[in-house]
Write a protein that holds these residues in place. Structure first.
Motif, PDB file in Angstrom:
ATOM      1  N   LYS A   6       6.748  -3.404  16.527  1.00  0.00           N
ATOM      2  CA  LYS A   6       6.742  -4.758  17.484  1.00  0.00           C
ATOM      3  C   LYS A   6       6.808  -4.080  18.886  1.00  0.00           C
ATOM      4  CE  LYS A   6       9.873  -7.665  16.027  1.00  0.00           C
ATOM      5  NZ  LYS A   6      11.097  -8.379  15.429  1.00  0.00           N
ATOM      6  N   GLY A   7       6.195  -3.058  19.265  1.00  0.00           N
ATOM      7  CA  GLY A   7       5.859  -2.685  20.676  1.00  0.00           C
ATOM      8  C   GLY A   7       7.155  -1.768  21.176  1.00  0.00           C
ATOM      9  N   GLN A   8       8.166  -1.570  20.203  1.00  0.00           N
ATOM     10  CA  GLN A   8       9.155  -0.708  20.629  1.00  0.00           C
ATOM     11  C   GLN A   8       9.109   0.625  20.035  1.00  0.00           C
ATOM     12  OE1 GLN A   8      13.189  -2.554  20.123  1.00  0.00           O
ATOM     13  NE2 GLN A   8      12.165  -4.455  19.531  1.00  0.00           N
ATOM     14  N   GLY A   9       9.736   1.624  20.653  1.00  0.00           N
ATOM     15  CA  GLY A   9       9.772   2.993  20.121  1.00  0.00           C
ATOM     16  C   GLY A   9       9.486   3.790  21.112  1.00  0.00           C
ATOM     17  N   PRO A  10       8.922   5.025  21.127  1.00  0.00           N
ATOM     18  CA  PRO A  10       8.316   5.685  19.742  1.00  0.00           C
ATOM     19  C   PRO A  10       9.770   6.006  18.880  1.00  0.00           C
ATOM     20  CG  PRO A  10       8.291   7.503  21.320  1.00  0.00           C
ATOM     21  CD  PRO A  10       8.934   5.969  22.033  1.00  0.00           C
ATOM     22  N   PHE A  11       9.272   5.664  17.403  1.00  0.00           N
ATOM     23  CA  PHE A  11      10.188   6.229  16.495  1.00  0.00           C
ATOM     24  C   PHE A  11       9.894   7.433  15.592  1.00  0.00           C
ATOM     25  CE2 PHE A  11      10.807   1.390  17.046  1.00  0.00           C
ATOM     26  CZ  PHE A  11      11.991   1.303  17.601  1.00  0.00           C
ATOM     27  N   ARG A  12      10.649   8.085  15.176  1.00  0.00           N
ATOM     28  CA  ARG A  12      10.326   9.426  14.516  1.00  0.00           C
ATOM     29  C   ARG A  12      10.129   9.311  12.998  1.00  0.00           C
ATOM     30  NH1 ARG A  12      13.541  13.279  14.215  1.00  0.00           N
ATOM     31  NH2 ARG A  12      15.446  11.906  14.043  1.00  0.00           N
ATOM     32  N   PHE A  13       8.890   9.324  12.256  1.00  0.00           N
ATOM     33  CA  PHE A  13       8.598   9.345  11.124  1.00  0.00           C
ATOM     34  C   PHE A  13       7.902  10.522  10.544  1.00  0.00           C
ATOM     35  CE2 PHE A  13       9.531   4.912  11.801  1.00  0.00           C
ATOM     36  CZ  PHE A  13       9.139   4.080  10.637  1.00  0.00           C
ATOM     37  N   MET A  14       8.506  10.747   9.012  1.00  0.00           N
ATOM     38  CA  MET A  14       7.849  11.974   8.575  1.00  0.00           C
ATOM     39  C   MET A  14       6.943  11.488   7.855  1.00  0.00           C
ATOM     40  SD  MET A  14      10.177  14.018   5.589  1.00  0.00           S
ATOM     41  CE  MET A  14      10.200  12.668   4.596  1.00  0.00           C
ATOM     42  N   ILE A  15       5.707  12.534   7.742  1.00  0.00           N
ATOM     43  CA  ILE A  15       4.582  12.194   6.813  1.00  0.00           C
ATOM     44  C   ILE A  15       4.778  12.675   5.609  1.00  0.00           C
ATOM     45  CG2 ILE A  15       2.164  13.110   6.641  1.00  0.00           C
ATOM     46  CD1 ILE A  15       1.908  12.898   9.424  1.00  0.00           C
ATOM     47  N   ASP A  16       4.516  11.981   4.646  1.00  0.00           N
ATOM     48  CA  ASP A  16       4.684  12.211   3.348  1.00  0.00           C
ATOM     49  C   ASP A  16       3.454  11.821   2.299  1.00  0.00           C
ATOM     50  OD1 ASP A  16       5.435  12.871   0.630  1.00  0.00           O
ATOM     51  OD2 ASP A  16       7.420  11.752   0.686  1.00  0.00           O
ATOM     52  N   THR A  17       2.829  12.738   2.186  1.00  0.00           N
ATOM     53  CA  THR A  17       1.497  12.647   1.151  1.00  0.00           C
ATOM     54  C   THR A  17       1.570  12.234   0.124  1.00  0.00           C
ATOM     55  OG1 THR A  17       0.967  14.752   1.135  1.00  0.00           O
ATOM     56  CG2 THR A  17      -0.094  13.879   3.028  1.00  0.00           C
ATOM     57  N   GLY A  18       2.919  12.423  -0.471  1.00  0.00           N
ATOM     58  CA  GLY A  18       3.554  12.156  -1.768  1.00  0.00           C
ATOM     59  C   GLY A  18       3.989  10.665  -1.957  1.00  0.00           C
ATOM     60  N   ALA A  19       4.266   9.990  -0.926  1.00  0.00           N
ATOM     61  CA  ALA A  19       4.652   8.622  -0.848  1.00  0.00           C
ATOM     62  C   ALA A  19       3.721   7.435  -0.987  1.00  0.00           C
ATOM     63  CB  ALA A  19       5.639   8.646   0.109  1.00  0.00           C
ATOM     64  N   GLN A  20       3.673   6.703  -1.982  1.00  0.00           N
ATOM     65  CA  GLN A  20       2.718   5.482  -2.039  1.00  0.00           C
ATOM     66  C   GLN A  20       3.036   4.678  -0.737  1.00  0.00           C
ATOM     67  OE1 GLN A  20       3.176   4.749  -6.149  1.00  0.00           O
ATOM     68  NE2 GLN A  20       1.469   3.934  -5.871  1.00  0.00           N
ATOM     69  N   ALA A  21       4.381   4.329  -0.450  1.00  0.00           N
ATOM     70  CA  ALA A  21       4.725   3.310   0.558  1.00  0.00           C
ATOM     71  C   ALA A  21       5.357   3.830   1.769  1.00  0.00           C
ATOM     72  CB  ALA A  21       5.518   2.290  -0.028  1.00  0.00           C
ATOM     73  N   THR A  22       4.996   3.186   2.935  1.00  0.00           N
ATOM     74  CA  THR A  22       5.632   3.596   4.259  1.00  0.00           C
ATOM     75  C   THR A  22       6.943   3.173   4.252  1.00  0.00           C
ATOM     76  OG1 THR A  22       3.678   3.609   5.537  1.00  0.00           O
ATOM     77  CG2 THR A  22       5.877   2.954   6.861  1.00  0.00           C
ATOM     78  N   VAL A  23       8.207   3.747   4.574  1.00  0.00           N
ATOM     79  CA  VAL A  23       9.452   3.500   4.472  1.00  0.00           C
ATOM     80  C   VAL A  23      10.162   3.484   5.720  1.00  0.00           C
ATOM     81  CG1 VAL A  23      11.791   4.815   3.582  1.00  0.00           C
ATOM     82  CG2 VAL A  23       9.733   4.631   2.241  1.00  0.00           C
ATOM     83  N   VAL A  24      11.112   2.581   5.857  1.00  0.00           N
ATOM     84  CA  VAL A  24      12.012   2.478   7.036  1.00  0.00           C
ATOM     85  C   VAL A  24      13.478   2.594   6.799  1.00  0.00           C
ATOM     86  CG1 VAL A  24      11.899  -0.078   7.042  1.00  0.00           C
ATOM     87  CG2 VAL A  24      12.150   1.261   9.248  1.00  0.00           C
ATOM     88  N   THR A  25      14.328   3.065   7.815  1.00  0.00           N
ATOM     89  CA  THR A  25      15.564   3.058   7.537  1.00  0.00           C
ATOM     90  C   THR A  25      16.010   1.724   7.503  1.00  0.00           C
ATOM     91  OG1 THR A  25      16.357   3.399   9.768  1.00  0.00           O
ATOM     92  CG2 THR A  25      15.897   5.323   8.197  1.00  0.00           C
ATOM     93  N   ALA A  26      17.392   1.304   6.808  1.00  0.00           N
ATOM     94  CA  ALA A  26      18.041   0.163   6.803  1.00  0.00           C
ATOM     95  C   ALA A  26      18.475  -0.187   8.290  1.00  0.00           C
ATOM     96  CB  ALA A  26      19.006   0.013   5.928  1.00  0.00           C
TER      97      ALA A  26
END
Length: 263
Positions: A6-26
């Protein structure tokens, strides 16, 4: 990797080629006002857990912006303190290049990342539920499938592979912690060799477990291994190209040539 939401960040995301879905912390979802929540089931390396999911509008990765319909919510402490995880739904049609020598990760079109030049081993893979699975690998002479998993620290084998490696040398135990926070202690054995194409790794420690992803991918009855970062970091570079379904390996200078095989 840096991402924006939503135009905010940048936020730090880990790349996981074993994960089907993109995840965000609660915590980040609450901060950004991502309040459209639905229930879901998340399959981790150890557990299956009921979780909440949310939509992520205006998810920015590099020059691309897209809408993620279903993103599981997890606790930051279970994903190494990152703000989220980039899963396969964010990486389709892209190449993920992990350059261990320069200590950087790049996500872009294959042409923008230099094409296939400089890679000694290029392996074709098949796609299943978004995953790229390398077939025709051999572990101690046993035919096996291989999943390249940048989100896993160590390599994990299924029980079908364990049954065929009865004579392998025991190598103690390992405790796995998955993204749900669940733990499992399992036995480790040492494979004498792991061959992919013309490439062969020697003395590979494998943790054996009845891990839920094997069942989800239909890999319960056939020997299979999830190849983690411990083994991938032996190379100068590893590239996972989702558009062409290829995995490319740039071997270190110390790789010794044998009779048509690179060790």
């Amino acid at each position: 990797m840096p991402v924006t939401i939503k135009g905010q960040g940048p936020f730090r995301f880990m790349i996981d080629t074993g994960a089907q879905a993109t995840v965000v912390t609660a915590a980040l979802a609450d901060k950004l006002g991502l309040t459209q929540r639905r229930p879901g089931i998340l399959i981790g390396m150890v557990s299956r857990e009921a979780i909440e999911t949310t939509e992520i509008p205006e998810f920015g990765l590099g020059s691309r912006t897209f809408h993620i319909m279903v993103a599981p919510l997890l606790q930051a402490e279970n994903i190494g303190g990152a703000d989220g995880i980039l899963g396969l739904d964010s990486l389709q049609d892209q190449r993920v290049l992990i350059d261990f020598r320069k200590k950087r990760i790049l996500v872009d079109d294959a042409k923008q990342l230099g094409g296939n030049g400089g890679y000694e081993i290029v392996v074709k893979a098949r796609r299943q539920l978004g995953q790229l699975i390398i077939t025709g690998a051999r572990i101690d002479g046993i035919d096996a499938d291989v999943i390249i998993d940048t989100g896993s620290q160590a390599s994990v084998g299924n029980l079908a592979l364990q049954a065929k490696m009865r004579r392998a040398q025991p190598f103690g135990e390992s405790t796995m912690t998955d993204v749900n926070g669940a733990e499992m202690t399992a036995g480790v054995k040492l494979a004498r060799s792991l061959s992919i194409g013309r490439m062969q790794l020697s003395q590979v420690p494998i943790t054996f477990a009845d891990s839920p992803p094997f069942s989800a991918l239909g890999l319960v009855d056939k020997p299979a291994i999830i190849l983690g970062m411990q083994e991938l970091s032996l190379f100068k570079r590893v590239a996972i190209d989702f558009k062409t379904r290829r995995v490319l390996f740039d071997l270190p200078a110390s790789a010794a040539p044998g009779t048509g095989t690179l060790f």
